[in-house]
Design an enzyme around this catalytic site. Structure first.
Site, mmCIF file in Angstrom:
data_model
loop_
_atom_site.group_PDB
_atom_site.id
_atom_site.type_symbol
_atom_site.label_atom_id
_atom_site.label_comp_id
_atom_site.label_asym_id
_atom_site.label_seq_id
_atom_site.Cartn_x
_atom_site.Cartn_y
_atom_site.Cartn_z
ATOM 1 N N GLU A 1 71.231 77.603 60.812
ATOM 2 C CA GLU A 1 71.681 78.913 60.353
ATOM 3 C C GLU A 1 72.926 78.751 59.483
ATOM 4 O O GLU A 1 73.102 79.452 58.497
ATOM 5 C CB GLU A 1 71.984 79.827 61.541
ATOM 6 C CG GLU A 1 72.410 81.227 61.143
ATOM 7 C CD GLU A 1 72.497 82.180 62.317
ATOM 8 O OE1 GLU A 1 73.296 83.130 62.220
ATOM 9 O OE2 GLU A 1 71.787 81.986 63.318
ATOM 10 N N ARG B 1 67.227 86.284 59.339
ATOM 11 C CA ARG B 1 68.303 85.494 58.732
ATOM 12 C C ARG B 1 67.924 84.954 57.355
ATOM 13 O O ARG B 1 68.284 83.846 56.976
ATOM 14 C CB ARG B 1 68.714 84.334 59.660
ATOM 15 C CG ARG B 1 69.201 84.779 61.021
ATOM 16 C CD ARG B 1 70.472 85.605 60.952
ATOM 17 N NE ARG B 1 70.860 86.031 62.294
ATOM 18 C CZ ARG B 1 70.507 87.186 62.861
ATOM 19 N NH1 ARG B 1 69.758 88.049 62.181
ATOM 20 N NH2 ARG B 1 70.908 87.498 64.075
ATOM 21 N N SER C 1 77.339 80.741 64.907
ATOM 22 C CA SER C 1 76.037 80.282 65.398
ATOM 23 C C SER C 1 75.486 79.211 64.466
ATOM 24 O O SER C 1 75.357 79.430 63.263
ATOM 25 C CB SER C 1 75.049 81.444 65.484
ATOM 26 O OG SER C 1 75.459 82.370 66.463
#
EC number: 1.3.1.98
Length: 315
Positions: free
Chosen positions: A296, A177, A226
């Site tokens: 995130e 990520r 998320s």
């Protein structure tokens, strides 16, 4: 008709896209909360964007906005220029038997569907990621065991200076990520490579992914996707659940009861409430397990109190 305002270019030709000053961002993001962009720029094409940035005062910050899915816009708004990549950047073009060139504003659903129609397998996972190609590339988006790193060949970006550059996947320094894409660069297109596949089989995999998401995630809610990255060796949702945070509320902000790595706006939550709820979840998980959750979701802009102080000249 262009709406002018905010920090103007220093010189040069008039932008062909739309400039809007003090543009509300809440309608453009999935949480439906947050303040305004000092200036919102919706360029006509990559040349328009490059020309605009080339003459924009260098001290003015620039941020790209796609679908606004994985984003908290703070209540005090976003200083500088927010670049929104709309329909002119949503085209998907087949290059050869296994490759697609996709605009930075193309959604994951459009990319995966176009790949299916072209008989290109391997990018079905993009069907499950809310957002656009520009965000996928910047954040190495992934799901169901695959990441953008696995399929990206190259991307074209417009740097903050206005320079257009093509970057190979190997230059992006991908980790989980995360990428090393230059700060404030705007991804205007990306080339993905899959492998030959049967459209019916590709559709079946996309249907499986869609059904699994529908069953496990609060897709029809005001959410940002998320919230936290999965720590090494752990699932973020399991840590949050174990810390007793499922259903936790702060005002109209709530930890989803269906999937507790999702935060929800139940109606009138402010961005401050949503972010504070996320920080409370991090605190509880840290106290319960010793694990530090990492955001995130991107959090951008300034807090309302800070914006108010700036307006009245308080240091």
């Amino acid at each position: 008709m262009k709406e002018r305002g905010g920090p103007p270019p220093r010189s040069g030709e008039e932008p062909r896209g739309k400039l809007t000053s003090n543009a509300s961002l809440a309608p453009l993001v999935w949480f439906k909360s947050g303040g305004a962009a000092e200036t919102l720029f919706e360029p006509k094409d990559a040349d328009d964007l490059a020309a605009f940035l080339a003459v924009l005062e260098p001290s003015v910050p620039v941020m790209a906005l796609g679908l606004g899915s994985n984003l908290i816009v703070r209540d005090g708004g976003v200083p500088g220029v927010v670049v929104r990549l709309g329909k002119p950047f949503a085209a998907v073009e087949r290059l050869d038997a296994t490759s697609l060139r996709c605009g930075g504003g193309a959604s994951g659903i459009l990319v995966s569907s176009s790949a299916r129609d072209a008989g290109i397998a391997g990018v079905e996972f993009l069907r499950s990621i809310p957002g656009t190609v520009g965000g996928f590339v910047r954040m190495n988006g992934g799901a169901y065991g695959r990441e953008v790193e696995d399929v990206l060949v190259e991307c074209e970006v417009v740097l903050r200076s206005g320079e257009r550059r093509t970057l190979q996947a190997s230059e992006l320094g991908y980790t989980y990520r995360h990428s090393e894409l230059p700060p404030q660069a705007v991804v205007v297109s990306a080339t993905f490579r899959g492998h030959p596949g049967e459209p019916a089989a590709i559709q079946a995999e996309m249907d499986r992914i869609a059904a699994e998401r529908e069953a496990s995630q609060p897709l029809r809610s005001r959410t940002g996707g998320s919230t936290f990255k999965n720590p090494p060796g752990h699932k973020a949702w399991a840590l949050i659940d174990a810390a007793g945070c499922r259903g936790l509320r702060r005002g109209d902000a709530q930890v989803s009861e269906k999937h507790c790595n999702f935060l929800l706006n139940l109606g009138s939550a402010t961005s401050a409430e949503i972010e504070a709820l996320g920080e409370e979840v991090r605190d509880r998980v840290r106290a319960h397990t010793g694990v530090e959750l990492e955001w995130e979701i991107q959090r951008v802009g300034v807090f309302a109190d800070d914006a108010n102080k700036q307006r009245v000249g308080v240091a």
